[in-house]
Design an enzyme around this catalytic site. Structure first.
Site, mmCIF file in Angstrom:
data_model
loop_
_atom_site.group_PDB
_atom_site.id
_atom_site.type_symbol
_atom_site.label_atom_id
_atom_site.label_comp_id
_atom_site.label_asym_id
_atom_site.label_seq_id
_atom_site.Cartn_x
_atom_site.Cartn_y
_atom_site.Cartn_z
ATOM 1 N N HIS A 37 0.843 -1.199 0.000
ATOM 2 C CA HIS A 37 0.000 0.000 0.000
ATOM 3 C C HIS A 37 0.882 1.255 0.000
ATOM 4 O O HIS A 37 0.581 2.240 -0.679
ATOM 5 C CB HIS A 37 -0.883 0.054 1.255
ATOM 6 C CG HIS A 37 -1.886 -1.042 1.357
ATOM 7 N ND1 HIS A 37 -1.812 -2.041 2.287
ATOM 8 C CD2 HIS A 37 -3.020 -1.286 0.638
ATOM 9 C CE1 HIS A 37 -2.844 -2.851 2.160
ATOM 10 N NE2 HIS A 37 -3.594 -2.430 1.164
ATOM 11 N N LEU A 192 3.231 -9.131 -0.773
ATOM 12 C CA LEU A 192 2.677 -8.528 0.444
ATOM 13 C C LEU A 192 1.157 -8.462 0.341
ATOM 14 O O LEU A 192 0.595 -8.153 -0.699
ATOM 15 C CB LEU A 192 3.263 -7.135 0.660
ATOM 16 C CG LEU A 192 4.775 -7.087 0.896
ATOM 17 C CD1 LEU A 192 5.215 -5.682 1.311
ATOM 18 C CD2 LEU A 192 5.221 -8.089 1.956
#
Ligand code: PAF
Length: 284
Positions: A37, A192
């Site tokens: 992110h 991730l």
């Protein structure tokens, strides 16, 4: 950085930005933020004058109630990270603020021209309708110039491109550009994901077998057929204790339809690592 929880306040702040002609970047998230992110946010902050990040665990895209309940929620830590990265606004509404009771109850349906009938769409009926329901609402509310999505959720990205470029909503979002951002992996290669937080140490170790196999398949693709590579990837991952492949499909990067050779192909995998469902992909 301001944390906004209501649509009314959000619209007020967006209007103020628009009046000043500021370019707006949007990073839609469900929180539990990680370095993946952060890479989207970094790009949004550097390419726009104002950056909005939404943090909303969208109930309408979960077809599994338990997954929704167990989804990690870490707003305080997320807000600290976002403030340190120069984000201007975090939009973190409750489900009741985002949707009416009716919208929560009835399913939103959208025609994706078949893109949602394969892979994730086939395994998680209604999932992409929920994704598009929330993403289109965020686009209407925030009217961003650019919106950032990760390539780990490759099918989601393809569907969002479709929604913005070719659907009946075409033109609705002005000159909005969807920015594709590459998968971020840890030093061992694991893609991730917020769901990685649910893996214990042993499961994390096992999960490395997913990306290791996908990378090995780039070599296999030099001498083997698509069907052979597909089967070898499935067998190799399934041979690792604790991992179970749900699907591995090698498809065209644009249409998501099965391919007969590797030009413009992507392999998309979903694997159960214990109770945790992980996804990853590799471009050939
Ligand atoms: O990729 C996600 O985290 C979600 O699907 C999204 C795009 C934020 C919509 O809820």
């Amino acid at each position: 950085m301001q944390i906004i929880t209501t649509k009314q306040e959000l619209l007020r702040q967006v209007e103020a930005c628009k009046r000043k002609n500021l370019t707006i970047g949007l990073v839609p998230t469900m929180g539990a933020l990680h370095a993946g992110h952060a890479s989207l946010v970094r790009r949004s902050v550097s390419e726009n004058e104002v950056c909005f990040v939404s943090v909303f665990v969208n109930p309408t895209q979960f077809n599994n109630k338990e997954d929704l309940v167990k989804y990690p929620r870490t707003l305080e830590a997320d807000a600290d990270l976002l403030a340190s990265m120069g984000v201007h606004y975090v939009f973190a509404p409750t489900p009741e603020e985002m949707y009416t009771v009716e919208e929560m109850r009835t399913s939103f349906t959208f025609d994706f021209d078949g893109l949602d009938r394969v892979m994730e769409g086939k395994m998680r009926p209604g999932h992409f309708n929920g994704v598009v329901q929330v993403v289109s609402r965020l686009f209407y509310l925030i009217r961003p110039d650019r919106a950032y999505f990760g390539e780990k959720d490759y099918q989601q990205l393809a569907i969002i491109h479709y929604m913005v470029e070719r659907s009946e909503l075409c033109g609705t979002f002005g000159d909005l550009k969807i920015q594709d951002c590459p998968i971020v992996r840890d030093t061992n290669g694991l893609a991730l994901s917020s769901r990685n937080q649910r893996l214990n140490e042993q499961e994390k170790e096992r999960a490395l077998g997913i990306s290791r196999t996908l990378f090995a398949s780039l070599e296999w693709a030099k001498t083997m057929s698509v069907a052979e590579v597909q089967q070898r990837v499935i067998d190799t991952i399934n041979s690792i204790a604790g991992l179970e492949v749900e699907y591995y499909e090698i498809v065209d990067q644009s249409t998501l339809l099965p391919v007969s050779d590797f030009s413009h192909a992507i392999g998309c995998v979903t694997v159960y690592c214990g109770p945790v469902r992980l996804i990853d992909n590799i471009k050939y």
